[in-house]
Design an enzyme around this catalytic site. Structure first.
Site, PDB file in Angstrom:
ATOM      1  N   SER A 171       0.831  -1.205  -0.094  1.00  0.00           N
ATOM      2  CA  SER A 171      -0.056   0.090   0.027  1.00  0.00           C
ATOM      3  C   SER A 171       0.827   1.063   0.064  1.00  0.00           C
ATOM      4  CB  SER A 171      -0.975  -0.007   1.264  1.00  0.00           C
ATOM      5  OG  SER A 171      -1.855   1.108   0.944  1.00  0.00           O
ATOM      6  N   CYS A 172       1.830   1.105  -0.528  1.00  0.00           N
ATOM      7  CA  CYS A 172       2.848   2.307  -0.457  1.00  0.00           C
ATOM      8  C   CYS A 172       2.400   3.242  -1.672  1.00  0.00           C
ATOM      9  CB  CYS A 172       4.343   1.923  -0.837  1.00  0.00           C
ATOM     10  SG  CYS A 172       5.518   3.283  -1.172  1.00  0.00           S
ATOM     11  N   GLY A 173       2.270   4.602  -1.576  1.00  0.00           N
ATOM     12  CA  GLY A 173       1.813   5.521  -2.496  1.00  0.00           C
ATOM     13  C   GLY A 173       2.875   5.477  -3.719  1.00  0.00           C
TER      14      GLY A 173
END
Length: 273
Positions: A115-117
């Site tokens: 879920s890293c942007g």
């Protein structure tokens, strides 16, 4: 929106462990957090596979969809159906036609991520997508201290496993309204954003506290959701501070005990900060 139960899956397991260098009596059973692959499929189109703690999954899906820019409101998701896969979970997400155009345009290239942007973005244009300015509320030191004191007792899963990140939403008086936990700090924030959005809470009428460091993508996610004040336990990066400044977000960090430092929007502080 129809969905399955948020808590159908066990987020922790128990393992027998022995102390290094200890004797046969120095053994115990410890709880450890689960980390499960979650395949996100939007109206039949695979988008990404995320590693998540399997709790509050629908909140995560809504929050992730919002912070990825795939939807602009929770009601653009008609239904969420979660089922067991070969080694993990599969989420079938039915969305509007407008959302599907965005999904097709922004499909992530990396097969598994947390879920890293930033991870999976194919170029800097995707990384630096434009964000709307946020409305920043007055942030008071007493309210931040109250949230920090209360947060540890509200981390129900972390009480057993001792390694999960948390994201909390509080009133401007510091009363915690919602807490979400996950092995990934980005996931915890996405879960919280999803929960806030589904409850139709005003994101300019409270503040978010994260138990982790404050990197660029944590600010990016919070600004994308409309959060006007972000408090982090650890320090921010320079890029995170610049983004918060550009968006008009109040950013406080190094929040420990009764202490916190305001990095952006100091002119909007309330009394006692």
């Amino acid at each position: 929106m129809t969905n399955s139960s948020q808590n159908s899956y066990d987020p922790a397991f128990w393992r027998s462990v022995a102390r290094l260098g200890g004797d046969s009596h120095d053994a115990r059973r410890l709880a450890i957090a689960d980390e499960t692959p979650l395949s996100l499929i939007y109206s039949g189109v695979p988008y990404s596979v995320m590693m998540v703690t399997p709790s509050d999954i629908e909140d995560f899906i809504i929050g992730f969809s919002l912070t990825e820019g795939l939807i602009s409101a929770p009601d653009e998701v008609a239904s969420i159906q979660i089922r067991d896969g070969v080694d993990g979970l599969i989420a079938e997400i039915a969305t509007s036609g407008a959302a599907m155009k965005t999904v097709l345009a922004r499909r992530r290239s990396m097969p598994v991520r947390s879920s890293c942007g930033v991870c999976g973005a194919e170029d800097t244009d995707a990384l630096m997508r434009p964000l709307r300015p946020v409305t920043s509320p007055a942030l008071r030191a007493a309210a931040v201290a109250r949230t920090l004191t209360e947060l540890r007792g509200r981390q129900i899963l972390n009480r057993d496993v001792h390694m999960l990140h948390a994201a909390a939403w509080s009133t401007l008086d510091g009363d915690i309204v919602l807490v979400r936990e996950d092995v990934g700090r980005h996931n915890a924030l996405d879960k919280l954003i999803g929960a806030i959005s589904r409850k139709n809470l005003d994101m300019s009428d409270g503040f978010c506290t994260i138990s982790s460091r404050c990197s660029f993508d944590m600010v990016q996610k919070s600004v994308a959701a409309g959060i006007g004040a972000l408090v982090a336990v650890s320090a921010p990066t320079e890029r995170a501070v610049k983004l918060a400044e550009q968006a008009g977000q109040t950013l406080a960090a190094l929040a420990r005990g009764d202490d916190a430092w305001v990095f952006t929007s100091p002119d909007r502080e309330g009394p006692g900060v």
